[in-house]
Scaffold this motif. Structure first.
Motif, short mmCIF file in Angstrom:
data_model
loop_
_atom_site.label_atom_id
_atom_site.label_comp_id
_atom_site.label_asym_id
_atom_site.label_seq_id
_atom_site.Cartn_x
_atom_site.Cartn_y
_atom_site.Cartn_z
N PRO A 49 93.82 24.50 8.00
CA PRO A 49 93.45 23.29 8.75
C PRO A 49 92.27 22.52 8.17
N GLY A 50 91.65 23.03 7.10
CA GLY A 50 90.47 22.38 6.56
C GLY A 50 89.21 22.86 7.26
N SER A 51 88.07 22.28 6.91
CA SER A 51 86.81 22.69 7.50
C SER A 51 86.53 21.92 8.78
N TYR A 52 85.58 22.42 9.56
CA TYR A 52 85.22 21.80 10.83
C TYR A 52 84.67 20.40 10.64
N GLU A 53 83.91 20.17 9.57
CA GLU A 53 83.33 18.86 9.35
C GLU A 53 84.38 17.81 8.98
N GLU A 54 85.60 18.25 8.66
CA GLU A 54 86.69 17.33 8.36
C GLU A 54 87.57 17.06 9.57
N LEU A 55 87.18 17.56 10.74
CA LEU A 55 88.02 17.45 11.93
C LEU A 55 88.31 16.00 12.27
N ASP A 106 81.90 28.64 3.52
CA ASP A 106 83.23 28.40 4.08
C ASP A 106 84.19 29.45 3.56
N TYR A 107 84.99 29.99 4.46
CA TYR A 107 86.07 30.87 4.04
C TYR A 107 87.37 30.33 4.60
N ARG A 108 88.32 30.04 3.72
CA ARG A 108 89.59 29.45 4.11
C ARG A 108 90.70 30.49 4.02
N GLY A 109 91.27 30.80 5.17
CA GLY A 109 92.42 31.69 5.20
C GLY A 109 93.71 30.89 5.14
N ARG A 110 94.82 31.58 5.30
CA ARG A 110 96.12 30.91 5.22
C ARG A 110 96.26 29.86 6.32
N GLU A 111 95.82 30.18 7.54
CA GLU A 111 95.97 29.25 8.66
C GLU A 111 94.68 29.08 9.45
N TRP A 112 93.54 29.43 8.86
CA TRP A 112 92.28 29.31 9.57
C TRP A 112 91.13 29.11 8.60
N GLN A 153 81.33 28.00 13.01
CA GLN A 153 82.46 27.16 13.35
C GLN A 153 83.76 27.85 12.94
N PHE A 154 84.81 27.63 13.73
CA PHE A 154 86.09 28.26 13.45
C PHE A 154 87.22 27.31 13.81
N LEU A 155 88.20 27.16 12.89
CA LEU A 155 89.38 26.35 13.14
C LEU A 155 90.63 27.20 12.90
N GLN A 156 91.61 27.05 13.79
CA GLN A 156 92.86 27.79 13.68
C GLN A 156 94.04 26.83 13.79
N ALA A 157 94.94 26.86 12.83
CA ALA A 157 96.14 26.05 12.89
C ALA A 157 97.19 26.76 13.73
N ILE A 158 97.51 26.21 14.91
CA ILE A 158 98.52 26.80 15.79
C ILE A 158 99.92 26.48 15.27
N THR A 159 100.13 25.21 14.92
CA THR A 159 101.35 24.74 14.28
C THR A 159 100.93 23.82 13.14
N PRO A 160 101.85 23.35 12.30
CA PRO A 160 101.45 22.41 11.25
C PRO A 160 100.81 21.13 11.78
N LYS A 161 101.03 20.80 13.08
CA LYS A 161 100.48 19.58 13.65
C LYS A 161 99.32 19.81 14.60
N CYS A 171 87.21 22.34 20.35
CA CYS A 171 87.76 21.15 19.71
C CYS A 171 89.25 21.32 19.48
N GLY A 172 89.89 20.20 19.18
CA GLY A 172 91.31 20.22 18.90
C GLY A 172 91.72 19.00 18.09
N ARG A 173 92.85 19.09 17.44
CA ARG A 173 93.37 17.98 16.65
C ARG A 173 94.89 18.01 16.65
N TYR A 174 95.48 16.83 16.83
CA TYR A 174 96.93 16.69 16.73
C TYR A 174 97.24 15.69 15.63
#
Length: 333
Positions: free
Chosen positions: A48-54, A161-167, A188-196, A222-225
């Motif tokens: 999903p990228g980094s938090y600052e790119e939300l 920053d550590y970028r995992g496959r979906e987080w 900060q933590f971001l998790q991709a639930i789906t591609p969108k 936070c969230g993003r669609y």
């Protein structure tokens, strides 16, 4: 709270972005800039990228206003070392001469990520802004930013920053001082639930003797669609809440809307902006209007086939009846 700590905050001067890595340049200076595809490795394509790119899609539409006159000369000494000279004359922002340099290592961890990048600029009074980025591999990245003002460290920031496959997980320390027991820590933590759909959280801890109890903690969610031509993103927490909306109307026009409420500052900011591009004419314009009835516009025109770019900025506050005009000229774009 949606805190943006991607750079030192003691000085409004923003370091210029580094030139593209070797082999990823924008083509000849005698050719119009072309849109390039962003390389993403197979194992990180759902990251999903980094938090600052939300909120990046929306915020990058808003113009960066400037006042007065500025001239910048960019020069590439080789594929990895670039320098710049800039002169600014303004009654608002700091004026004078600044020398900037960018070093990009030859080693690459991916087709777009060099192993090491160093960006810095300094003025005749030895006031320095510096930022270093170390890409250990495709997953792990370290960033260090520092600012020296009047022979003292005005701000220091270290981010991992550590970028995992979906987080993506990010940790940041700002202005730590063990002697005064002060500093800011952010996770900060971001998790991709789906591609969108992406969700995440941020927690900030600030320590200072001036704060009642010696410390304060803020938490936000936070969230993003991401749609086909639009992006919705927002956050809500103890520090406030905000919402951003981005949409591409066609190949030339993009629009963005932002509303942010800060409980700490007890104010609400609203802004509407757009970007208009004419690639065939080498012309770009960004404009915005906010809830203070300030209208700002920045025009950029590449003067091909010469490596020149002309920038014009105008800002009008209808409430205070204030008008500011800026003109910039860049050599070596």
């Amino acid at each position: 709270m949606g805190m943006n700590i991607s750079r030192c905050e003691a000085d409004p001067t923003i370091l210029p972005p580094p030139p593209p890595p070797p082999g990823q340049g924008g083509g000849s200076l005698n050719e119009p800039p072309q849109q390039q595809e962003t390389y993403v490795s197979e194992k990180l394509k759902n990251n999903p990228g980094s938090y600052e790119e939300l909120h990046k899609k929306c915020k990058e539409l808003f113009p960066l206003p400037f006042e007065g006159a500025k001239v910048m000369i960019n020069k590439s000494l080789n594929q990895g070392f670039h320098i710049s000279h800039s002169i600014t004359m303004s009654s608002i922002t700091p004026s004078g001469y600044r020398f900037g340099s960018t070093y990009i290592s030859a080693g690459m961890v991916s087709p777009q990520d060099p192993a090491f990048v160093l960006i810095a600029d300094i003025d005749p009074s030895a006031n320095l802004n510096a930022q270093g980025i170390v890409n250990y591999n495709e997953n792990l990245r370290f960033k260090y930013a520092s600012q020296i003002m009047n022979s003292k460290f005005a701000s220091t920031q270290l981010t991992a920053d550590y970028r995992g496959r979906e987080w993506t997980a990010t940790g940041t320390i700002v202005n730590p001082n063990i002697f005064n027991n002060t500093g800011i820590g952010v996770v900060q933590f971001l998790q991709a639930i789906t591609p969108k759909i992406t969700v995440g959280a941020e927690i900030m801890l600030q320590k200072s003797p001036q704060i009642p109890g010696g410390r304060t903690t803020m938490l936000s969610l936070c969230g993003r669609y991401t749609g086909d031509e639009s992006v919705w993103s927002g956050f809500a927490g103890t520090g406030g809440l905000g919402l951003c909306y981005y949409r591409r109307l066609n190949e030339e026009i993009q629009i963005g809307f932002e509303i942010e409420n800060s409980i700490v500052q007890q104010q609400t900011n609203v802004a509407l902006g757009y970007q208009f591009d004419l690639p065939k004419a080498n012309f770009s314009m960004k404009a915005m209007v906010d809830n203070n009835w300030t209208v700002t516009g920045v025009l950029e025109k590449r003067l091909l086939p010469m490596p020149f770019m002309l920038s014009l900025c105008g800002s009008l506050n209808h409430v205070k009846s204030q008008f500011r005009l800026g003109c910039g000229f860049t050599v070596g774009v």
